[in-house]
Write an enzyme that holds these catalytic residues in place. Structure first.
Site, PDB file in Angstrom:
ATOM      1  N   LYS A 150       1.219  -1.083  -0.033  1.00  0.00           N
ATOM      2  CA  LYS A 150      -0.029  -0.232   0.158  1.00  0.00           C
ATOM      3  C   LYS A 150       1.241   1.360   0.006  1.00  0.00           C
ATOM      4  CE  LYS A 150      -4.526   0.945   0.100  1.00  0.00           C
ATOM      5  NZ  LYS A 150      -5.635  -0.071  -0.010  1.00  0.00           N
TER       6      LYS A 150
HETATM    7  P1  NAD Z   1     -13.449   7.716  -2.384  1.00  0.00           P
HETATM    8  O1  NAD Z   1     -12.418   8.402  -2.587  1.00  0.00           O
HETATM    9  O2  NAD Z   1     -13.758   7.416  -3.967  1.00  0.00           O
HETATM   10  O3  NAD Z   1     -14.549   7.957  -2.059  1.00  0.00           O
HETATM   11  C1  NAD Z   1     -14.436   8.056  -0.782  1.00  0.00           C
HETATM   12  C2  NAD Z   1     -16.117   8.155   0.061  1.00  0.00           C
HETATM   13  O4  NAD Z   1     -16.132   7.498   0.834  1.00  0.00           O
HETATM   14  C3  NAD Z   1     -16.415   9.733  -0.955  1.00  0.00           C
HETATM   15  O5  NAD Z   1     -17.612   8.902  -0.735  1.00  0.00           O
HETATM   16  C4  NAD Z   1     -16.032  10.269   0.611  1.00  0.00           C
HETATM   17  O6  NAD Z   1     -17.024  11.051   0.637  1.00  0.00           O
HETATM   18  C5  NAD Z   1     -16.878   9.248   1.231  1.00  0.00           C
HETATM   19  N1  NAD Z   1     -16.263   9.819   2.704  1.00  0.00           N
HETATM   20  C6  NAD Z   1     -14.798  10.751   3.454  1.00  0.00           C
HETATM   21  N2  NAD Z   1     -14.703  10.757   4.540  1.00  0.00           N
HETATM   22  C7  NAD Z   1     -16.470  10.007   4.724  1.00  0.00           C
HETATM   23  C8  NAD Z   1     -17.387   9.954   6.650  1.00  0.00           C
HETATM   24  N3  NAD Z   1     -16.549   9.972   7.805  1.00  0.00           N
HETATM   25  N4  NAD Z   1     -18.116   9.308   6.637  1.00  0.00           N
HETATM   26  C9  NAD Z   1     -18.740   9.209   5.413  1.00  0.00           C
HETATM   27  N5  NAD Z   1     -18.146   9.055   4.067  1.00  0.00           N
HETATM   28  C10 NAD Z   1     -16.699   9.884   4.036  1.00  0.00           C
HETATM   29  O7  NAD Z   1     -12.385   5.840  -2.644  1.00  0.00           O
HETATM   30  P2  NAD Z   1     -12.919   4.461  -2.923  1.00  0.00           P
HETATM   31  O8  NAD Z   1     -11.992   4.287  -4.194  1.00  0.00           O
HETATM   32  O9  NAD Z   1     -14.317   4.425  -3.078  1.00  0.00           O
HETATM   33  O10 NAD Z   1     -12.326   3.760  -1.724  1.00  0.00           O
HETATM   34  C11 NAD Z   1     -13.228   4.186  -0.406  1.00  0.00           C
HETATM   35  C12 NAD Z   1     -13.092   2.342  -0.002  1.00  0.00           C
HETATM   36  O11 NAD Z   1     -12.745   1.168  -0.311  1.00  0.00           O
HETATM   37  C13 NAD Z   1     -11.163   2.994   1.173  1.00  0.00           C
HETATM   38  O12 NAD Z   1     -11.207   1.677   2.728  1.00  0.00           O
HETATM   39  C14 NAD Z   1     -10.308   1.983   0.132  1.00  0.00           C
HETATM   40  O13 NAD Z   1      -9.471   1.840   0.206  1.00  0.00           O
HETATM   41  C15 NAD Z   1     -11.193   0.356  -0.117  1.00  0.00           C
HETATM   42  N6  NAD Z   1     -10.965  -0.162  -1.275  1.00  0.00           N
HETATM   43  C16 NAD Z   1     -10.828   0.606  -2.814  1.00  0.00           C
HETATM   44  C17 NAD Z   1     -11.029  -0.095  -3.696  1.00  0.00           C
HETATM   45  C18 NAD Z   1     -11.252   0.491  -5.544  1.00  0.00           C
HETATM   46  O14 NAD Z   1     -10.653  -0.256  -6.138  1.00  0.00           O
HETATM   47  N7  NAD Z   1     -11.419   1.418  -4.971  1.00  0.00           N
HETATM   48  C19 NAD Z   1     -10.848  -1.528  -3.775  1.00  0.00           C
HETATM   49  C20 NAD Z   1     -11.017  -2.203  -2.703  1.00  0.00           C
HETATM   50  C21 NAD Z   1     -10.955  -1.197  -1.362  1.00  0.00           C
END
Ligand code: NAD
Length: 426
Positions: free
Chosen positions: A119
């Site tokens: 990461k």
């Molecule tokens: P992103 O940046 O696209 O979206 C994050 C979302 O979380 C946004 O809607 C933001 O407004 C919201 N957010 C932030 N703080 C918040 C809070 N306090 N309360 C509620 N919502 C809040 O990120 P993403 O890529 O969607 O990733 C989200 C999660 O999924 C992370 O934990 C990431 O590690 C995990 N993840 C992502 C992927 C991927 O392919 N992008 C894969 C596996 C896991």
């Protein structure tokens, strides 16, 4: 550009007293105890293979110089090149990156793809930065860590606040040092060798696995009530998938707060509202709800899809969902896990629930190495094959050993990585 997602606001920082590394350490220990691993193997598997911390000086648009801190942690490369996302967020610090890197090692082992875990991240606030500043930041960071990256060494991907455009800059910067190397990063725009289906993969995988679990519980997804935290890449695609399957989205939250409608939220109208106003808040027919209250709503399935450590000892007792599908990484602390297990809540653990993303990243890497391209239907079908098999293994292990799904998933993963470590003869 088809694969570029809008960078969603993600300013919130998980409770500072929670160190997400405690979550991976606890879950690893449960699995290591179950497997009877000796002290040397435990030490090998729990110590990150390589860590890099770099200063990233960036000339801002106003002419001033700002120094950011960036990290890349490779937890394990024993089953294949290290693999994991890059996060841009103000709360990025080394222990968070270590925890997320370790979780990637177990995730790639559970879905049995030939990768280890890594990461990376930069402590920065993307919402105060211009595109040009973000590009300079990404390129400088890449040039500082490129020596430890590579298609057979370590392959980054998107995570919070990073997207296909940022992966394109990483690809370009890495290639300027090493020659044309599309397989050095995944989640790229399709035009630059990204895989069809990658942008939606994590959310699609979440939907696919919730559907399987609900069927197993004798409750088809149609009509199931869902509460979703996070409306970025993972959250929006999970919402689309769940909506397609007939689930009722009762509440959705992002950084700015949540919206709630006991009768269900019409998703296509919500996207139209978001397009015209720039936010989900104020969507007609819904009432506002705080992110804390949202997690405690009555529902069949709660999907935390934003930050880590949001389900903790302080709120676990009040969670009313029957199933929690962890779309985000590390959303549940060990204390909350124990409380929820006692309450009979079924948790689809992050290392399985959100593994669709890394699975399609694997397909992207394979396509880049072979210089050929798969159609989206093929990508989705292959992803479902891999996730379906991993799901079955986890359910069967949980049932045969009478343990929660998380413990079963970690046990399978740790067993595979320990076996590989032994075979390689460390
Ligand atoms: P992103 O940046 O696209 O979206 C994050 C979302 O979380 C946004 O809607 C933001 O407004 C919201 N957010 C932030 N703080 C918040 C809070 N306090 N309360 C509620 N919502 C809040 O990120 P993403 O890529 O969607 O990733 C989200 C999660 O999924 C992370 O934990 C990431 O590690 C995990 N993840 C992502 C992927 C991927 O392919 N992008 C894969 C596996 C896991």
């Amino acid at each position: 550009m088809a694969e570029t997602k809008t960078i969603a606001p993600a300013q919130s920082v998980p409770a500072k007293h929670e160190n997400p590394r405690r979550i991976t350490a606890h879950n690893f220990q449960l699995a290591a105890d179950r497997l009877g691993l000796d002290a040397e193997m435990r030490m090998l598997l729990s110590t990150p293979f390589r860590e890099m911390r770099v200063e990233v000086p960036v000339r801002l648009d106003d002419g001033s110089l700002k120094v950011f801190l960036g990290y890349r942690v490779q937890h394990s490369g024993v089953r294949g090149p290290a693999k994991g996302g890059i996060r841009f967020h103000p709360s990025v610090e080394v222990d968070e990156v270590r925890a997320l890197a370790e979780a990637m090692t177990w995730k790639t082992a559970i879905v049995n793809i030939p990768f280890g875990g890594a990461k990376g991240g930069i402590a920065c606030d993307v919402h105060t930065m211009s595109q040009r500043e973000l590009e300079r930041l990404t390129r400088r960071f890449t040039s500082r860590i490129q020596a430890i990256l590579g298609p057979y060494r370590d392959i980054p991907a998107p995570d919070m606040n990073t997207n296909a455009q940022i992966m394109a800059w990483i690809f370009d910067e890495y290639s300027s040092h090493h020659g044309y190397t599309p397989a050095c990063v995944t989640g790229k725009p399709v035009e630059l060798g990204g895989s069809k289906g990658r942008e939606a993969a994590t959310g699609n995988g979440v939907t696919f696995l919730i559907k399987k679990l609900m069927e197993e519980l004798g409750k088809p997804l149609k009509g199931v009530s869902v509460v979703l935290q996070g409306f970025g890449n993972v959250g929006t695609f999970a919402a689309r998938g769940l909506d397609r399957e007939g689930a009722k989205l009762r509440a959705i939250g992002d950084y700015y707060g949540g919206i709630y409608s006991p009768n269900g939220i019409n998703l296509s109208d919500l996207f139209a509202h978001q397009k015209s106003t720039g936010k989900i808040q104020g969507f007609p027919g819904t009432q506002p709800i705080s992110n804390d209250d949202l997690l405690e709503l009555e529902c069949d399935v709660l999907v935390p899809g934003a930050l880590e450590c949001v389900i903790h000892r302080g709120n676990a007792e009040r969670i009313k969902a029957k199933v929690i599908a962890e779309a985000a990484n590390l959303p549940t602390t060990p204390e909350a896990d124990e409380i929820l297990n006692k309450k009979g809540v079924i948790i689809l653990p992050d290392v399985l629930a959100n593994a669709g993303g890394v699975t399609v990243s694997y397909f992207e890497w394979v396509q880049n190495l072979q210089q050929l391209f798969w159609e989206e239907d093929h990508v989705n079908a292959e992803m479902e094959k891999i996730l379906g098999k991993a799901y079955r293994n986890v359910i069967d292990r949980a049932q045969s050993e009478k343990i929660p799904l998380r413990e079963a998933a970690y046990t399978i993963a740790v067993e595979r990585v320990a076996k590989a470590e032994k075979l390689r003869g460390t």
